[in-house]
Design a protein around this motif. Structure first.
Motif, PDB file in Angstrom:
ATOM      1  N   GLU A 131       0.827  -1.266  -0.112  1.00 60.10           N
ATOM      2  CA  GLU A 131       0.074   0.184  -0.004  1.00 60.10           C
ATOM      3  C   GLU A 131       1.060   1.316  -0.084  1.00 60.10           C
ATOM      4  O   GLU A 131       0.572   2.321  -0.617  1.00 60.10           O
ATOM      5  N   THR A 132       1.998   1.294   0.503  1.00 59.63           N
ATOM      6  CA  THR A 132       3.085   2.250   0.542  1.00 59.63           C
ATOM      7  C   THR A 132       3.487   2.757  -0.729  1.00 59.63           C
ATOM      8  O   THR A 132       3.420   3.839  -1.272  1.00 59.63           O
ATOM      9  N   LEU A 133       3.644   1.488  -1.411  1.00 60.47           N
ATOM     10  CA  LEU A 133       4.593   1.759  -2.514  1.00 60.47           C
ATOM     11  C   LEU A 133       3.346   2.044  -3.622  1.00 60.47           C
ATOM     12  O   LEU A 133       3.748   2.963  -4.698  1.00 60.47           O
ATOM     13  N   GLU A 134       2.229   1.675  -3.402  1.00 61.56           N
ATOM     14  CA  GLU A 134       1.126   2.412  -4.380  1.00 61.56           C
ATOM     15  C   GLU A 134       0.598   3.615  -4.149  1.00 61.56           C
ATOM     16  O   GLU A 134       0.514   4.342  -5.010  1.00 61.56           O
ATOM     17  N   LYS A 135       0.861   3.873  -2.709  1.00 63.74           N
ATOM     18  CA  LYS A 135       0.729   5.469  -2.609  1.00 63.74           C
ATOM     19  C   LYS A 135       1.670   6.378  -3.236  1.00 63.74           C
ATOM     20  O   LYS A 135       1.287   7.386  -3.802  1.00 63.74           O
ATOM     21  N   ILE A 136       2.997   5.917  -3.297  1.00 58.90           N
ATOM     22  CA  ILE A 136       3.944   6.559  -3.883  1.00 58.90           C
ATOM     23  C   ILE A 136       3.354   6.835  -5.284  1.00 58.90           C
ATOM     24  O   ILE A 136       3.830   7.818  -5.807  1.00 58.90           O
ATOM     25  N   ALA A 137       3.411   5.579  -5.902  1.00 59.91           N
ATOM     26  CA  ALA A 137       2.893   5.542  -7.453  1.00 59.91           C
ATOM     27  C   ALA A 137       1.878   6.624  -7.535  1.00 59.91           C
ATOM     28  O   ALA A 137       1.950   7.092  -8.771  1.00 59.91           O
ATOM     29  N   ASP A 138       0.888   6.631  -6.634  1.00 58.69           N
ATOM     30  CA  ASP A 138      -0.590   7.543  -6.888  1.00 58.69           C
ATOM     31  C   ASP A 138       0.121   8.876  -7.202  1.00 58.69           C
ATOM     32  O   ASP A 138      -0.362   9.421  -7.895  1.00 58.69           O
ATOM     33  N   ALA A 139       1.110   9.377  -6.377  1.00 57.94           N
ATOM     34  CA  ALA A 139       1.798  10.639  -6.426  1.00 57.94           C
ATOM     35  C   ALA A 139       2.064  10.812  -7.815  1.00 57.94           C
ATOM     36  O   ALA A 139       1.874  11.941  -8.266  1.00 57.94           O
ATOM     37  N   GLY A 140       2.750   9.859  -8.289  1.00 57.73           N
ATOM     38  CA  GLY A 140       3.367   9.947  -9.785  1.00 57.73           C
ATOM     39  C   GLY A 140       2.189  10.297 -10.790  1.00 57.73           C
ATOM     40  O   GLY A 140       2.393  11.081 -11.657  1.00 57.73           O
TER      41      GLY A 140
ATOM     42  N   VAL B 223       7.157  13.805 -18.131  1.00 55.60           N
ATOM     43  CA  VAL B 223       7.742  12.580 -17.424  1.00 55.60           C
ATOM     44  C   VAL B 223       8.333  13.181 -15.915  1.00 55.60           C
ATOM     45  O   VAL B 223       8.524  12.466 -14.966  1.00 55.60           O
ATOM     46  N   GLY B 224       9.312  14.262 -16.229  1.00 59.70           N
ATOM     47  CA  GLY B 224       9.903  14.625 -15.268  1.00 59.70           C
ATOM     48  C   GLY B 224       9.203  14.926 -13.975  1.00 59.70           C
ATOM     49  O   GLY B 224       9.547  14.760 -12.794  1.00 59.70           O
ATOM     50  N   ALA B 225       7.929  15.781 -14.324  1.00 56.18           N
ATOM     51  CA  ALA B 225       7.051  15.950 -13.230  1.00 56.18           C
ATOM     52  C   ALA B 225       6.582  14.533 -12.601  1.00 56.18           C
ATOM     53  O   ALA B 225       6.529  14.532 -11.154  1.00 56.18           O
ATOM     54  N   ALA B 226       6.230  13.699 -13.134  1.00 56.33           N
ATOM     55  CA  ALA B 226       5.810  12.236 -12.715  1.00 56.33           C
ATOM     56  C   ALA B 226       6.737  11.966 -11.616  1.00 56.33           C
ATOM     57  O   ALA B 226       6.705  11.616 -10.563  1.00 56.33           O
TER      58      ALA B 226
ATOM     59  N   ALA C   9       7.279  11.839  -2.723  1.00 58.52           N
ATOM     60  CA  ALA C   9       6.328  11.048  -1.876  1.00 58.52           C
ATOM     61  C   ALA C   9       7.101   9.804  -1.134  1.00 58.52           C
ATOM     62  O   ALA C   9       6.838   9.788  -0.169  1.00 58.52           O
ATOM     63  N   THR C  10       8.303   9.632  -1.977  1.00 61.40           N
ATOM     64  CA  THR C  10       9.273   8.611  -1.116  1.00 61.40           C
ATOM     65  C   THR C  10       9.671   9.355  -0.010  1.00 61.40           C
ATOM     66  O   THR C  10       9.760   8.926   1.372  1.00 61.40           O
ATOM     67  N   THR C  11      10.075  10.586  -0.094  1.00 65.28           N
ATOM     68  CA  THR C  11      10.799  11.159   1.056  1.00 65.28           C
ATOM     69  C   THR C  11       9.698  11.338   2.112  1.00 65.28           C
ATOM     70  O   THR C  11       9.954  11.445   3.038  1.00 65.28           O
ATOM     71  N   ALA C  12       8.560  11.822   1.646  1.00 65.59           N
ATOM     72  CA  ALA C  12       7.404  12.149   2.743  1.00 65.59           C
ATOM     73  C   ALA C  12       7.131  10.680   3.477  1.00 65.59           C
ATOM     74  O   ALA C  12       6.906  10.703   4.768  1.00 65.59           O
TER      75      ALA C  12
END
Ligand code: FMN
Length: 271
Positions: free
Chosen positions: A39-48, A145-148, A155-158
């Motif tokens: 779920e953590t990884l999915e949240k990070i991906a969601d930010a992307g 792509v850079g923005a993503a 998100a990883t930092t957060a």
């Protein structure tokens, strides 16, 4: 309903965002630690996924690699890429500890289909298109792509983890290796590989140009624009320290001439 005139700037939220953005650091040394929940990884991906993109094209596919065996395989591809780079681009500063990527708990591979650039402005007149729009379409694609990837890193930092941004996936040999390994077709190029892990040490501050020189209020401050001499100087004296060192160590190094042995040998944070 609130009227716009009553709206207040949220300085607290702004400051915590700037704190988050400035604490994001490329740390190329991970403690092989505990895996994190899906779920953590999915949240990070969601930010992307929420990044802006030209024409809302969302030209990316975010491949979360978290199976440990798969992580090792992707890490090996990136280690080979680093070997080739060290061989072919002599003088480009590199981290010797190539296998740090193997300590990632996950890798985010951002595959991009450049055909989506067709959704950005195209002039009806093809000559005009070539002169005025064509190049900018690929700029729009790349900055999207850079923005993503930036969102993924923030998100990883957060989440208290750290990441780095490896761009070598865009090189043809590495792209082919990653496409084959992760099942993506040749139309999809892995422009960004983001290893995620537990930082081995506290992320240091890294050199940034001062805000007074970087920000131009209402018009360019010519004296603050960097010129060819600055680029040459950066290449000759500063680059290898600016990429990997904390700000203080970097400042000490750029004040003296490098020894021959330092040109190629850069250890992340240790030189
Ligand atoms: C487009 C892009 C490509 C990058 N490619 C690499 C890379 O291939 N390998 C790497 O170690 N770091 C790479 N970086 C990370 C930069 O070296 C790093 O962001 C920069 O030195 C500033 O350090 P910081 O991220 O710790 O603030 C890349 C960063 C960006 C934005």
């Amino acid at each position: 309903m609130k009227f716009l005139s009553q709206a207040k700037v949220n300085n607290k939220k702004l400051q915590s965002f700037v704190d988050l953005a400035s604490s994001r650091r490329s740390v190329r040394s991970f403690n092989p630690g505990q895996r994190v929940p899906k779920e953590t990884l999915e949240k990070i991906a969601d930010a992307g996924r929420w990044a802006p993109s030209g024409a809302n094209s969302q030209p990316w596919e975010i491949c979360v690699v978290e199976d440990p065996e798969r992580v090792r395989e992707v890490a090996s591809v990136m280690a080979s890429q680093a070997d080739r780079l060290n061989e072919h681009c002599k003088g480009f500063p590199h981290v010797h500890k190539k296998h740090w990527v193997h300590d990632s708990i996950a890798l985010l591979a951002v595959f991009v289909d450049p055909r989506w650039a067709a959704t950005y402005p195209v002039a009806l007149d093809s000559d005009l298109d070539r002169v005025e729009y064509e190049e900018n379409r690929s700029n729009i694609l790349l900055v999207s792509v850079g923005a993503a990837i930036q969102n993924l890193q923030l998100a990883t930092t957060a989440a208290g983890l750290t990441s780095a941004w490896l761009s070598g996936g865009g090189e043809p040999q590495t792209a082919r290796d990653l496409q084959e390994l992760l099942g993506f077709p040749a139309t999809h190029i892995p422009y960004g590989i983001v290893p995620v892990g537990w930082p081995r040490r506290k992320a240091e501050s890294r050199w940034r140009r001062p805000i007074s020189e970087t920000v131009h209020w209402n018009r360019a401050v010519e004296a603050n624009l960097r010129n060819q001499h600055d680029i040459d100087h950066y290449l000759a004296k500063e680059r290898r320290h600016s990429i990997y060192k904390d700000a203080t160590a970097r400042d000490q190094h750029v004040e003296r001439a490098p020894t021959a042995g330092e040109i190629d040998a850069v250890e992340d944070g240790n030189l």
